[in-house]
Each structure stands twice: as C-alpha cells, then as structure tokens.
Motif scaffolding. Structure first.
Motif, short mmCIF file in Angstrom:
data_model
loop_
_atom_site.label_atom_id
_atom_site.label_comp_id
_atom_site.label_asym_id
_atom_site.label_seq_id
_atom_site.Cartn_x
_atom_site.Cartn_y
_atom_site.Cartn_z
N MET A 1 74.47 30.05 4.38
CA MET A 1 73.33 30.00 4.68
C MET A 1 72.22 30.42 3.56
SD MET A 1 73.25 31.12 8.74
CE MET A 1 71.49 30.56 8.78
N THR A 2 71.04 29.80 3.17
CA THR A 2 70.16 30.16 2.44
C THR A 2 69.50 31.30 2.81
OG1 THR A 2 68.43 28.57 3.37
CG2 THR A 2 69.99 27.73 1.79
N ILE A 3 68.47 32.03 1.79
CA ILE A 3 67.76 33.21 2.41
C ILE A 3 66.84 32.75 3.40
CG2 ILE A 3 66.05 34.68 1.52
CD1 ILE A 3 67.74 35.21 -1.11
N ALA A 4 66.26 31.37 3.21
CA ALA A 4 65.16 30.98 4.07
C ALA A 4 65.81 30.72 5.28
CB ALA A 4 64.64 29.48 3.53
N GLU A 5 67.14 30.11 5.52
CA GLU A 5 67.80 30.07 6.80
C GLU A 5 68.10 31.32 7.63
OE1 GLU A 5 70.19 25.87 6.03
OE2 GLU A 5 70.89 27.93 5.32
N ASN A 6 68.62 32.40 6.57
CA ASN A 6 68.73 33.80 7.29
C ASN A 6 67.58 34.24 7.77
OD1 ASN A 6 71.51 33.41 6.49
ND2 ASN A 6 71.05 35.05 4.59
N VAL A 7 66.34 34.12 7.29
CA VAL A 7 65.07 34.79 7.55
C VAL A 7 64.55 34.00 8.84
CG1 VAL A 7 62.69 34.99 6.96
CG2 VAL A 7 64.23 35.66 5.34
N ALA A 8 64.90 32.96 8.63
CA ALA A 8 64.39 32.12 10.10
C ALA A 8 65.29 32.62 11.11
CB ALA A 8 64.59 30.60 9.84
N LEU A 9 66.57 32.74 10.97
CA LEU A 9 67.60 33.11 12.17
C LEU A 9 67.10 34.55 12.63
CD1 LEU A 9 69.92 32.98 13.91
CD2 LEU A 9 71.44 33.72 12.13
N VAL A 10 66.69 35.71 11.62
CA VAL A 10 66.51 36.89 11.86
C VAL A 10 65.25 36.87 12.67
CG1 VAL A 10 65.52 39.38 11.13
CG2 VAL A 10 67.75 37.90 10.00
N LYS A 11 64.20 36.14 12.32
CA LYS A 11 63.03 35.91 13.11
C LYS A 11 63.27 35.52 14.60
CE LYS A 11 59.19 35.99 9.67
NZ LYS A 11 58.10 35.41 9.49
N VAL A 31 60.83 43.70 7.57
CA VAL A 31 60.92 44.34 6.26
C VAL A 31 62.25 44.09 5.65
CG1 VAL A 31 60.83 46.26 4.69
CG2 VAL A 31 59.30 46.39 6.84
N ALA A 32 62.05 43.06 4.67
CA ALA A 32 63.25 42.93 3.94
C ALA A 32 64.10 43.76 2.86
CB ALA A 32 63.28 41.59 2.92
N ALA A 33 64.99 44.53 3.10
CA ALA A 33 65.66 45.47 2.34
C ALA A 33 66.15 44.94 1.22
CB ALA A 33 66.72 46.26 3.12
N THR A 34 65.49 45.05 0.09
CA THR A 34 65.69 44.46 -1.25
C THR A 34 66.78 44.89 -2.29
OG1 THR A 34 63.66 45.11 -2.08
CG2 THR A 34 63.55 42.89 -1.00
N LYS A 35 67.28 45.94 -1.95
CA LYS A 35 68.22 46.62 -3.00
C LYS A 35 69.26 45.90 -3.27
CE LYS A 35 71.45 49.58 -1.01
NZ LYS A 35 71.83 50.87 -0.73
N ALA A 223 71.49 40.75 6.67
CA ALA A 223 71.49 39.57 7.37
C ALA A 223 70.23 38.56 6.61
CB ALA A 223 70.85 40.12 8.74
N VAL A 224 69.38 39.19 5.72
CA VAL A 224 68.46 38.40 5.20
C VAL A 224 69.37 37.85 3.73
CG1 VAL A 224 66.42 38.06 3.69
CG2 VAL A 224 66.43 39.26 5.97
N PHE A 225 69.82 38.60 2.95
CA PHE A 225 70.27 38.33 1.55
C PHE A 225 71.77 38.01 1.77
CE2 PHE A 225 66.44 40.84 0.82
CZ PHE A 225 65.83 40.02 0.04
N GLY A 226 72.53 38.33 2.62
CA GLY A 226 74.06 38.15 2.62
C GLY A 226 74.64 39.46 1.99
#
Length: 234
Positions: A1-11, A31-35, A223-226
């Motif tokens: 899944m893409t980042i956009a798809e992941n964000v949509a699923l989390v939301k 909040v996307a944990a971007t580490k 869950a956002v970035f893989g």
C-alpha cells in the motif's frame, strides 16, 4: 500500500474507534511518527492529510527541517529530549510531547524565555512504572504541574504516555484507562500555565484502543510508512 492509502486506512480506523467510544473523530490528531523516513516520504504523509509530524531525534529533525520536509503541517517532538538539545527544539516545534523531569521543564522555560516565546509541552507519565523508561510517576504529577505553574515561558497542554510493549493493543487498555483517569482527575485543577487539552497515547499497534480510551493524539509510524529499515551495524 502507498503512504496515502495507509493514512486513509488509519484515519478510517480512528473514526471507527471514536464511534465505538461515542467520540467525535475530528477531535483526534494523527501525528505521523517520521523517524527513519526521508523528506520525500514525510511530504507524502503531509499531502495525504496527517495532522502533524513527530520526530524522535533532534539531528534527524534538523536535517529534514533544512530540506523543508515539514512544510504544510505542524511539527512535534515526540522522543526523549536531552537538556543540551533543548535549544535546537524550542521554537522549531509547536509541541514537545516528552517532558519527563522538572529539570527539563525548567530548561525549556529558560530557552523559551531567551527566544521570547512560550513553548507548549506535554508531561510524560511512566504509566507502567518501567525502570527502563523515563517520565513522571502518576503520583508525581501534582508536583510537576505546580512546578510548571511557576514558569512563564512554558505552557503544559496535557499528558503523554508510552505503555509497556505488548503483543496486542488490547493488552494496553488497562494502561490507557489509567491515563484517562489521571487526565480527568487533573483537568479541573487550576494551575497557571496549565491547560489540560491533550492526552497523547497510542502507536501503530494500539492506537485504536487508545482512541477508545480517550486519546486526543496518536503517534503512528509503521501503520503510515510501513516497517522501518535500520542501517546494518558492522
């Protein structure tokens, strides 16, 4: 899944968890944990609609900020903050989640005063009483809030917690319930420079349970970035 798809699923999952708890999902911040994610991937998450970005490491945050990675979203600091790094964080981020000692609180106040601003922070609670984790014990919270009331350049906006690692989110429910009670117990107490607006708890494995238990902010990375990939050690 893409980042956009992941964000949509989390939301979607946040909205469902909020509905189960009778809450308005618009009051919950993702909040996307971007580490360990580069500037381009951070930009993708912002474009997909995350509410803020959260960094764990000061140097990584400074490098990505120089590239304009966070443009379009508020930046939070969500990792352990050393006192000698406070000068690099205060004023760059809108919220520091991880204030774990009164000494750190006072250092943030000093630096913020020098910069002529008021820094919003959350107080970190060691809700699982783990020796390996920092944070205030629940019974220390009143003294920490009283200390914050004496400082003019910090504003406490709520609490943050990282419960013990569990195999499933449901196992952490008891810690989230304790955090919710602690939050409620301190909401009506009147301190200067304290507004109990936010409770930050819940990550990729347990954010839905955290929302059901009252979280206002969830910090979601995998869950956002893989899954993160870390450099090999030689």
């Amino acid at each position: 899944m893409t980042i956009a798809e992941n964000v949509a699923l989390v939301k979607k999952n946040i909205a469902a968890a909020a509905a189960r708890a009778g809450r308005d999902p618009s009051g919950i911040m993702l909040v996307a944990a971007t580490k360990q994610n580069d500037a381009d991937r951070v930009r993708q998450a912002i474009a997909a609609g995350v509410d803020a970005c959260g960094e764990n490491r000061v140097q990584e945050m400074l490098e990505k900020a120089a590239l304009g990675a966070y443009e379009g979203a508020p930046l939070h600091f969500i990792g352990h903050l050393q006192r000698n790094k406070v000068k690099n964080v205060v004023g760059l981020v809108s919220l520091i989640h991880s204030v774990d000692t009164i000494e750190l609180l006072r250092q943030i106040d000093r630096v913020a005063a020098e910069k002529g601003l008021v820094q919003d922070v959350l107080l970190e609670i060691n809700i699982g009483a783990e020796a390996s984790k920092s944070g205030f014990a629940p019974e220390e919270l009143p003294s920490a809030l009283a200390a914050a009331a004496q400082l003019e350049s910090v504003r406490v906006r709520g609490l943050m917690a990282i419960p013990p690692f569990c195999a499933s989110g449901e196992e952490n429910r008891r810690y989230f319930v304790r955090m919710q009670q602690l939050f409620v117990d301190n909401c009506d107490k009147k301190y200067d420079n304290v507004r109990m607006d936010f409770m930050s708890m819940g990550m990729s494995a347990d954010y839905e349970t955290a929302v059901e238990c009252g979280a206002h902010i969830v910090r979601v990375g995998t869950a956002v970035f893989g899954p993160r990939t870390y450099p090999e050690k030689h």
